[in-house]
Design a protein around this motif. Sequence first.
Motif, PDB file in Angstrom:
ATOM      1  N   LEU A   1       0.747  -1.167  -0.016  1.00  0.00           N
ATOM      2  CA  LEU A   1       0.066   0.112  -0.048  1.00  0.00           C
ATOM      3  C   LEU A   1       0.780   1.148  -0.102  1.00  0.00           C
ATOM      4  O   LEU A   1       0.462   2.279  -0.384  1.00  0.00           O
ATOM      5  CB  LEU A   1      -0.810  -0.150   1.266  1.00  0.00           C
ATOM      6  CG  LEU A   1      -2.197  -0.875   1.218  1.00  0.00           C
ATOM      7  CD1 LEU A   1      -3.157  -0.593   2.286  1.00  0.00           C
ATOM      8  CD2 LEU A   1      -2.901  -0.711  -0.056  1.00  0.00           C
TER       9      LEU A   1
ATOM     10  N   VAL B   1       1.002   1.074  -4.042  1.00  0.00           N
ATOM     11  CA  VAL B   1      -0.205   1.059  -4.753  1.00  0.00           C
ATOM     12  C   VAL B   1      -1.509   1.647  -4.288  1.00  0.00           C
ATOM     13  O   VAL B   1      -2.474   2.026  -4.681  1.00  0.00           O
ATOM     14  CB  VAL B   1      -0.523  -0.214  -5.309  1.00  0.00           C
ATOM     15  CG1 VAL B   1       0.638  -1.069  -6.172  1.00  0.00           C
ATOM     16  CG2 VAL B   1      -0.998  -1.138  -4.252  1.00  0.00           C
ATOM     17  N   GLY B   2      -1.090   2.068  -2.888  1.00  0.00           N
ATOM     18  CA  GLY B   2      -2.038   2.824  -2.085  1.00  0.00           C
ATOM     19  C   GLY B   2      -2.139   4.334  -2.455  1.00  0.00           C
ATOM     20  O   GLY B   2      -2.860   4.993  -1.983  1.00  0.00           O
ATOM     21  N   GLU B   3      -1.231   4.846  -3.118  1.00  0.00           N
ATOM     22  CA  GLU B   3      -1.030   6.309  -3.488  1.00  0.00           C
ATOM     23  C   GLU B   3      -2.404   6.526  -4.496  1.00  0.00           C
ATOM     24  O   GLU B   3      -2.709   5.922  -5.097  1.00  0.00           O
ATOM     25  CB  GLU B   3       0.436   6.788  -4.045  1.00  0.00           C
ATOM     26  CG  GLU B   3       1.575   6.366  -3.244  1.00  0.00           C
ATOM     27  CD  GLU B   3       1.330   7.440  -1.957  1.00  0.00           C
ATOM     28  OE1 GLU B   3       1.073   8.660  -2.246  1.00  0.00           O
ATOM     29  OE2 GLU B   3       1.871   6.865  -0.962  1.00  0.00           O
ATOM     30  N   ARG B   4      -2.972   7.864  -4.427  1.00  0.00           N
ATOM     31  CA  ARG B   4      -3.957   8.059  -5.141  1.00  0.00           C
ATOM     32  C   ARG B   4      -3.592   8.014  -6.542  1.00  0.00           C
ATOM     33  O   ARG B   4      -2.525   8.454  -6.979  1.00  0.00           O
ATOM     34  CB  ARG B   4      -4.386   9.588  -4.818  1.00  0.00           C
ATOM     35  CG  ARG B   4      -5.686   9.789  -5.323  1.00  0.00           C
ATOM     36  CD  ARG B   4      -6.270  11.254  -4.897  1.00  0.00           C
ATOM     37  NE  ARG B   4      -7.072  11.656  -5.384  1.00  0.00           N
ATOM     38  CZ  ARG B   4      -8.601  11.264  -5.613  1.00  0.00           C
ATOM     39  NH1 ARG B   4      -8.959  10.148  -4.977  1.00  0.00           N
ATOM     40  NH2 ARG B   4      -9.480  11.787  -6.366  1.00  0.00           N
TER      41      ARG B   4
END
Lengths: 222, 222
Positions: free
Chosen positions: A17, A20-23
Motif C-alpha cells: 500500500l 499502490v495505495g497512493e492516489r
Amino acid sequence: MAGKRRYEDGCAFAQSLDIVGERWALLVIRELMFGPKRFTDLKADLPGIASNVLTQRLADLEDAGLVVRREMPPPRKARLYDLSTWGRDLGPVLEAMGRWAARSPLLEGGWPLSVSAAMMSLGSMFRSDLAGDFEGVLGLHLSWQDFTVRVARGRIDVEPVRAAAPQVTVTGDQNILLGVLYMKRPLAEARAQGLRIEGDEAVLTRFAACFEMPEPAPRSPA
Amino acid sequence: MAGKRRYEDGCAFAQSLDIVGERWALLVIRELMFGPKRFTDLKADLPGIASNVLTQRLADLEDAGLVVRREMPPPRKARLYDLSTWGRDLGPVLEAMGRWAARSPLLEGGWPLSVSAAMMSLGSMFRSDLAGDFEGVLGLHLSWQDFTVRVARGRIDVEPVRAAAPQVTVTGDQNILLGVLYMKRPLAEARAQGLRIEGDEAVLTRFAACFEMPEPAPRSPA
DNA sequence: CCGAATCCTGTCCGATACTG
DNA sequence: CAGTATCGGACAGGATTCGG
C-alpha cells in the motif's frame, strides 16, 4: 522529495500500500493492464489526473518494480510505459476487487468507463454459471483499441489483439457496449447510439446473457 | 466536510477506491477482519494512525456500508466497530493482494506485524502443495487474542476462537511465531525469545513446512 | 478511561501555465 | 509529446482538550 510517508508495518500487504495505495496508482495500473501506453494516452484515459501527479506515480511505480519504461527506437521517438510481469500479476487481484466493488450499496452509474476499465470489468462480471456451455469468439474495436474475447468451458479470456475469425464484431464506444451487456439494452437502441454490430448477432446476445448485475450488499453485520 | 475528492469513474473498482483507497482505510478493515474491536484497540493495533483520522475513516467506512457500529449493552458501555458481511467479503481479496505483495522487490522485514496482520498472512502464505495431506489443529494465544488454526485437505482455516482440542498450543508474540513459520527459526531460539509451545512440537514443525518465502519478483517487462 | 472534536503544522493533491 | 514549475487548497499527523 525527502519524506515519503510510509506505514512502517511489517505486513507485506501494508508495504504494498505504500506504493499502490497512493492516489491514482491502481488506476494507472489498470490502464496499463492490456499493454503499454504513452504518457499522453494515460492522461487521456484517466480524466482528472494532473500531469505532475501522473509523472510522480509512474516514477514511484517504476522504482517499486511494477512499471517498466521503454523508449521506442527512432524515428518513432515515443516513450512507452508498460507493466512488469509482477505488475501484470495484479490483474486477477484487481478483477477480484472489482467483483467485490460491484456490490457496493452506493455504486453510481452514469460516469463513463475507460476502454481498459471496461475490458477488466468483463473478467470481473463474467459468470461461469450463466455461461454454461456457450462458446464464442467476439471481436471488439473500441476507440482504436482491438480486443479478442473468447468464451469457452465456462471461462472468459480477453486479449488485446485484433480477432482473427470473430463470429461477431462490435465497433464503437465501450460504454454503449456495456449497456448492452450489463443493462440488457436492446441492440436496436445501441445501434441508434452509434454501436456497429457485424456478424452473428445471436452470439452477442448470448454473450450478454453471461452477465448479470449483482444485488447491492446489505449493511448488516456478519 | 464539504469537498470529498472522487475519481468520477464509472468503473466499480474505481468507485470502491473512493472509499477503501483513502489512507489507512484498508488497514482498518484488515484489523477488523477477525472480529469487532473498540476504537482504542484499533488505534493500538495501527501504530501511527492519528485519532482524528481513525474517527474519519470509521465514519466513512460506515457510510459506505463496510463497517457497522454497535454499542455494548450496559454495564459494559463500550462502542464496538465491526465489519458488515460485505466488508468481510474483502478478506479473500486482501489475502490475494498480500500474496502478490509478498513478492515485492523492496519488501522490508524488521517491522512488527499486528495480530490481525499476522493471522491474515497465514491465509496468504499457506501453500497447498507444501501442505500435502498434513492435517493438524493449532491453538494460538497472541496478546489476549485466541485463534484456532486448522489444516486439512490442503486448506488452512483460521478462526478467532479458542481452540477446543489443539494438538499444539503457541502463546506469545506473533512476530516470533512468524519467525518460526516463515524464516524457519529454530524452536529453541523462539522459546528463548519468550514463545511458549505446549503439546506436540512436531505438529508445529510440520505446520511451518507449509510456508515458504517467495522469491522477489524481477523487474522485467511482460 | 474511552471516543471524539479541535487546534496547528506539514505533506500531498489538483489545476493551470509553461518549457525542451 | 512529455513532461516541469508553481501555487492554492485539501488532507494527514500530532498534541491537546473535552464530554461520557
